[in-house]
Write a protein that holds these residues in place. Structure first.
Motif, short mmCIF file in Angstrom:
data_model
loop_
_atom_site.label_atom_id
_atom_site.label_comp_id
_atom_site.label_asym_id
_atom_site.label_seq_id
_atom_site.Cartn_x
_atom_site.Cartn_y
_atom_site.Cartn_z
N LYS A 64 0.81 -1.21 0.00
CA LYS A 64 0.00 0.00 0.00
C LYS A 64 0.84 1.26 0.00
N GLU A 117 1.41 6.42 -1.61
CA GLU A 117 0.48 5.55 -0.88
C GLU A 117 -0.81 5.37 -1.68
N ARG A 118 -1.45 4.23 -1.47
CA ARG A 118 -2.80 4.03 -1.98
C ARG A 118 -3.78 4.38 -0.86
N THR A 119 -4.67 5.30 -1.12
CA THR A 119 -5.61 5.75 -0.09
C THR A 119 -6.73 4.73 0.05
N PRO A 120 -7.50 4.80 1.16
CA PRO A 120 -8.61 3.85 1.34
C PRO A 120 -9.64 3.87 0.22
N CYS A 121 -9.77 5.01 -0.48
CA CYS A 121 -10.75 5.07 -1.58
C CYS A 121 -10.11 4.77 -2.94
N GLY A 122 -8.86 4.30 -2.93
CA GLY A 122 -8.23 3.83 -4.16
C GLY A 122 -7.44 4.86 -4.93
#
Length: 269
Positions: A91, A105-110
């Motif tokens: 991530k 980073e990959r955020t929680p919403c993609g």
């Protein structure tokens, strides 16, 4: 030798990734220009070459479609981060560019978020041809300037629809005040958390978007007291988010999409 590539875009800001880790890097200025031709090559705004790196997950080298080199590209950095994180099932990763080490980073919403580093405001860092206050430059329209690893000049206008970017852009890009040329932004403020941005890109013309230009435009608006610390930047191709608290590093967040992958045979080394 053949050359494998991935065509991607970030809200229409298109780029090509070439992964040369553990292999020879064939990209030269001439080859970048040939690949960047939208009629005779693949076509892109920027080309990102992925290289091995001792102190990061990978190193990125960037080219414009005209064969010139640039130090950083926010959109292509996000695209490379997306592919490398998928490859490693992670991530977050760190990428080295001429701008330095960039954490992605990959955020929680993609979305893909990149720490783009600190903006630079000293006239020597942009650079300008001589010493001026970069908050308000001595040019008609009173633009601001900063560097995000590449030079940015931001105009704040009441109505983007009245700006002839194709006419104004080249003269401002090549103004004697900017010895290394400059990206030119035209910003219409919708409210303190939302701007419309159109761009004349250094060595590139009018793109649908640009990650580093979105950062430069937002930063210049924040330092002039016109914007809050988190700004939605709406480009022709869609929105990205820029966060800067007035000091420290700038964070750029937005989507990236894979278009297609391919191979070009008989690429000269």
């Amino acid at each position: 030798m053949s050359l494998s590539f991935h065509k991607m875009h970030a809200n229409g800001d298109d780029f090509v990734l070439v992964d040369t880790r553990n292999s020879a890097n064939p990209i030269t200025s001439e080859l970048a220009r040939r690949l960047g031709d939208r009629h005779l090559g693949i076509g892109f705004n920027q080309l990102a070459v992925v290289l091995n790196c001792d102190d990061a997950d990978a190193r990125l080298q960037f080219w414009n479609a005209d064969g010139s080199v640039l130090d950083v590209c926010g959109s292509a950095t996000r695209g490379a981060a997306d592919r490398l994180m998928r490859e490693a099932s992670r991530k977050s990763i760190t990428l080295r560019t001429q701008r330095g080490l960039l954490t992605c980073e990959r955020t929680p919403c993609g979305l893909i978020a990149v720490d783009m580093g600190q903006p630079l405001f000293d006239w020597t860092a942009i650079p300008l041809a001589q010493a001026y206050d970069t908050l308000v430059l001595p040019l008609p329209g009173d633009p601001s300037a900063c560097s995000m690893g590449n030079p940015h000049c931001t105009y704040f206008v009441d109505d983007l629809g009245t700006v002839d970017i194709a006419s104004l852009g080249p003269s401002l890009e090549n103004h004697p005040l900017f010895p290394r040329k400059t990206n030119v932004h035209f910003v219409q403020i919708i409210d303190r958390q939302h701007i419309r941005l159109r761009i004349w890109e250094r060595n590139g013309g009018i793109p649908l978007g640009s990650g580093s230009c979105a950062c430069g435009a937002a930063v210049n608006g924040i330092r002039r007291g016109l914007l809050d610390h988190t700004v939605e930047v709406e480009c022709d191709g869609g929105p990205v988010s820029v966060h800067w608290n007035g000091s420290g590093n700038v964070t750029l967040s937005g989507p990236v999409e894979h278009v297609y992958s391919g191979t070009i045979p008989d690429t000269p080394l």
